[in-house]
Motif scaffolding. Structure first.
Motif, PDB file in Angstrom:
ATOM      1  N   GLY A   1       1.052  -1.270  -0.176  1.00  0.00           N
ATOM      2  CA  GLY A   1      -0.051  -0.111   0.266  1.00  0.00           C
ATOM      3  C   GLY A   1       0.576   1.452   0.460  1.00  0.00           C
ATOM      4  N   PHE A   2       2.090   0.983   0.208  1.00  0.00           N
ATOM      5  CA  PHE A   2       3.201   2.550  -0.178  1.00  0.00           C
ATOM      6  C   PHE A   2       3.649   2.187  -1.573  1.00  0.00           C
ATOM      7  CE2 PHE A   2       7.419   4.192   0.816  1.00  0.00           C
ATOM      8  CZ  PHE A   2       7.226   5.622   1.669  1.00  0.00           C
ATOM      9  N   SER A   3       4.310   3.623  -2.052  1.00  0.00           N
ATOM     10  CA  SER A   3       4.804   3.812  -2.651  1.00  0.00           C
ATOM     11  C   SER A   3       5.325   4.873  -3.169  1.00  0.00           C
ATOM     12  CB  SER A   3       3.791   3.967  -4.392  1.00  0.00           C
ATOM     13  OG  SER A   3       2.922   4.891  -4.258  1.00  0.00           O
ATOM     14  N   TRP A   4       6.368   5.304  -3.388  1.00  0.00           N
ATOM     15  CA  TRP A   4       7.612   6.516  -4.105  1.00  0.00           C
ATOM     16  C   TRP A   4       7.999   6.680  -5.402  1.00  0.00           C
ATOM     17  CZ3 TRP A   4      13.650   5.975  -1.486  1.00  0.00           C
ATOM     18  CH2 TRP A   4      13.781   7.691  -2.507  1.00  0.00           C
ATOM     19  N   THR A   5       7.106   7.900  -5.500  1.00  0.00           N
ATOM     20  CA  THR A   5       7.415   7.933  -7.097  1.00  0.00           C
ATOM     21  C   THR A   5       8.730   9.141  -7.002  1.00  0.00           C
ATOM     22  OG1 THR A   5       5.489   7.116  -7.844  1.00  0.00           O
ATOM     23  CG2 THR A   5       6.628   8.195  -9.065  1.00  0.00           C
TER      24      THR A   5
END
Length: 602
Positions: free
Chosen positions: A335-339
């Protein structure tokens, strides 16, 4: 609140700035209408006819009210402006599959544009009869006749485009447009400009598990630009004041030209678009080259002709550059993302040629001897002005008055163009919560600060006050141990021993005594441009109220200048547009902006 006495100023008094702010007022009142109506009809399953009428109309009144000041009496100015632009479009849109793999689409049509701009301006003269009654009829002297302007511009355009696609891999787009403009002479008022673009989606042929998408593109385009209104024929200007009972007329300072041709821009661009690992990483890059030809510009001519400038078609300015973007998702988990999104671009300009017999075009002059120039064979927007006179790399000090020796005003000191610009966006998302921040940066480019030149002359900045090397106030007379010893050498190469007086604005650190290069700064900066925090409300919650989606956001912009070289001001503040860029004058402090956003989908 009245006048402010400052005995160190030659004129004894100046206007209290708080008095000016409180009593001088400006107001703008604008009414605007923007609207359009359209109608379409499907002639066949692949052909549609579409018509549209769009109108943009506004009028506004600008008023300036100035109270009595020390050097000028009270005055009132009013300007009334009315503008209308109407566009009429008729288009035939088509989209047809010729075969299972071959598709064609495009549009053919016409555009008719009509615009009208009308303004009237008037002001009082000699002060106001009744204090604080701001009206033209309250003028002490008879006000000059109102200044009126009226322009109408018409452009008829005919255009078409053709798009071909084969097997979702090969694409070709061709466009063409013919315009007829009322601001160009009748023999040169019709012009054609085309474009062609080709692309190749090579990922359709590779079927790679690493490469998700890949495309090569190449295009060429021409764009035409007409003249501004009333640039063709000379007319007489009516003077605001008569000579007795005889009305006075005069020619304009700028000679119009009835033989003007269109200004055109020709450009080509090549690029690549790629995506890897199912969109986890993407990279795009493009190279471009643009030439602007036959620019319509006023060039200087000898005043013996009765004019100081003349409109001509002149010049070829080339811009070349590269633009790149890189995006990636280094972390996607539970559920966590880093873009991360990174962009970088570099542009190099060059004046290829100017008007026949002219090697340099002065774009603007400033309070010192500084000027902004376009010189054949050089970057567009070079700074020229006085530099230090150097001896063994050290500035030379005049031993008579303790001031710097200056070169002449033709020294090339820099140019306004940055070496490169870039930005870095980070986006962190956890379930329905998203946090973003954008860092912008610029390296290189030179910015000229009139504020520093004038402010230093008037002693507003810290380098003009404080203690000198003897421990005495530098604004004390030299005879009392004051003054300032400049870092440099005497004309014979020995160490400087002469102090400069710092008691008035004729000192060595300000304009016009100091070389202009002292007020030219590296325009590099690093900024925290924007920060936002967003929350998307759960769909189950908002659908109870007939809403398909809802998001609330807190946004902050221009929050922090992390690094800059220009003192006391934002390097991006107060920079003019068009050809006059890269300078500051009368800059206000930049502001941080905070906002709240609510987005609803129904």
């Amino acid at each position: 609140m009245t006048k402010l006495n400052l005995t160190q100023f030659p004129n004894g008094t100046i206007d209290n700035p708080y008095y000016v702010i409180e009593n001088n007022q400006q107001s703008d009142d604008r009414n605007r209408f923007v609207g359009n109506a359209s109608l379409s009809y499907q002639l066949t399953d692949w052909l549609e006819v579409y018509g549209r009428v769009a109108v943009d109309s506004y009028n506004y009144i600008m008023e300036e009210r100035q109270t009595d000041l020390i050097r000028v009496p009270a005055r009132y100015n009013i300007r009334n402006v009315a503008f209308t632009e109407a566009n009429y479009d008729l288009m035939f849109n088509y989209n047809k599959d010729i075969t299972e793999k071959f598709n064609t689409s495009g549009v053919f049509g016409t555009n008719i544009r009509r615009s009208k701009n009308q303004s009237i301006y008037n002001s009082t003269s000699g002060g106001l009869i009744v204090k604080d009654l701001y009206a033209i009829n309250n003028s002490v002297a008879n006000p000059p006749a109102a200044t009126e302007t009226f322009t109408k511009i018409g452009v008829n355009g005919y255009f078409g485009s053709l798009s071909l696609g084969y097997d979702k891999t090969y694409y070709l787009d061709v466009t063409g447009r013919v315009d007829q403009s009322s601001t160009l002479p009748e023999k040169n008022n019709t012009y054609f400009y085309p474009s062609v673009a080709a692309s190749f989606v090579f990922s359709e042929l590779l079927h790679s598990s690493v490469l998700s998408f890949g495309k090569l593109r190449l295009n060429y385009a021409e764009v035409g630009n007409d003249a501004q209104a009333q640039s063709l024929f000379d007319v007489l200007n009516k003077s605001a004041y008569a000579f007795g009972s005889a009305q006075r007329y005069s020619v304009n300072d700028t000679k119009n030209n009835e033989n003007l041709k269109l200004e055109s821009t020709r450009s080509w661009e090549a690029g690549v678009e790629t995506s890897f690992l199912n969109g986890r990483v993407s990279y795009n890059a493009s190279l471009y080259n643009t030439n602007t030809l036959n620019q319509i510009m006023p060039v200087s001519v000898t005043a013996a002709t009765g004019y100081t400038r003349k409109y001509v078609n002149a010049g070829d300015v080339r811009n070349r550059g590269i633009e790149m973007t890189l995006s990636g998702k280094p972390l996607v988990k539970q559920g966590f993302s880093w873009t991360i999104d990174l962009n970088w671009s570099m542009n190099r300009s060059k004046v290829m040629s100017l008007y026949e017999g002219v090697n340099n075009l002065n774009l603007g002059n400033y309070s010192t001897d500084m000027s902004l120039n376009a010189t054949a064979g050089r970057p567009f927007g070079e700074w020229r002005g006085s530099d230090f006179v150097y001896l063994d790399g050290k500035p030379v000090i005049n031993q008579t008055d303790g001031k710097y020796l200056k070169s002449d005003a033709t020294s090339v000191l820099g140019d306004m163009n940055p070496d490169w610009i870039g930005g870095l966006m980070n986006t962190f998302t956890y379930k329905n919560l998203s946090f973003k921040f954008l860092i912008d940066m610029q390296t290189g480019g030179d910015i000229f600060s009139e504020d520093m030149a004038i402010g230093t002359r008037n002693g507003l900045y810290s380098n003009t006050t404080g203690l000198n090397e003897l421990g005495n106030p530098m604004r004390d007379p030299i005879s009392a141990g004051g003054g300032l010893l400049l870092d440099g050498v005497a004309p014979d190469g020995t160490v400087n021993t002469i102090r400069t007086e710092m008691r008035d604005r004729n000192h060595a650190l300000g304009s016009p005594s100091a070389p202009s290069v002292m007020f030219l700064y590296d325009a590099s900066y690093v900024k925290l441009r924007e920060v936002s925090l967003s929350y998307t409300l759960p769909s189950k919650f908002v659908q109870r109220y007939g809403i398909f989606g809802a998001q609330v956001s807190l946004i902050g912009a221009n929050l922090w200048i992390i690094h800059k070289n220009l003192p006391y001001a934002d390097p991006e503040a107060g920079i003019a547009g068009g050809t006059l860029q890269g300078f500051q004058s009368g800059v206000f402090p930049s502001t941080r902006n905070f906002g709240f956003n609510l987005k609803l989908n129904f």
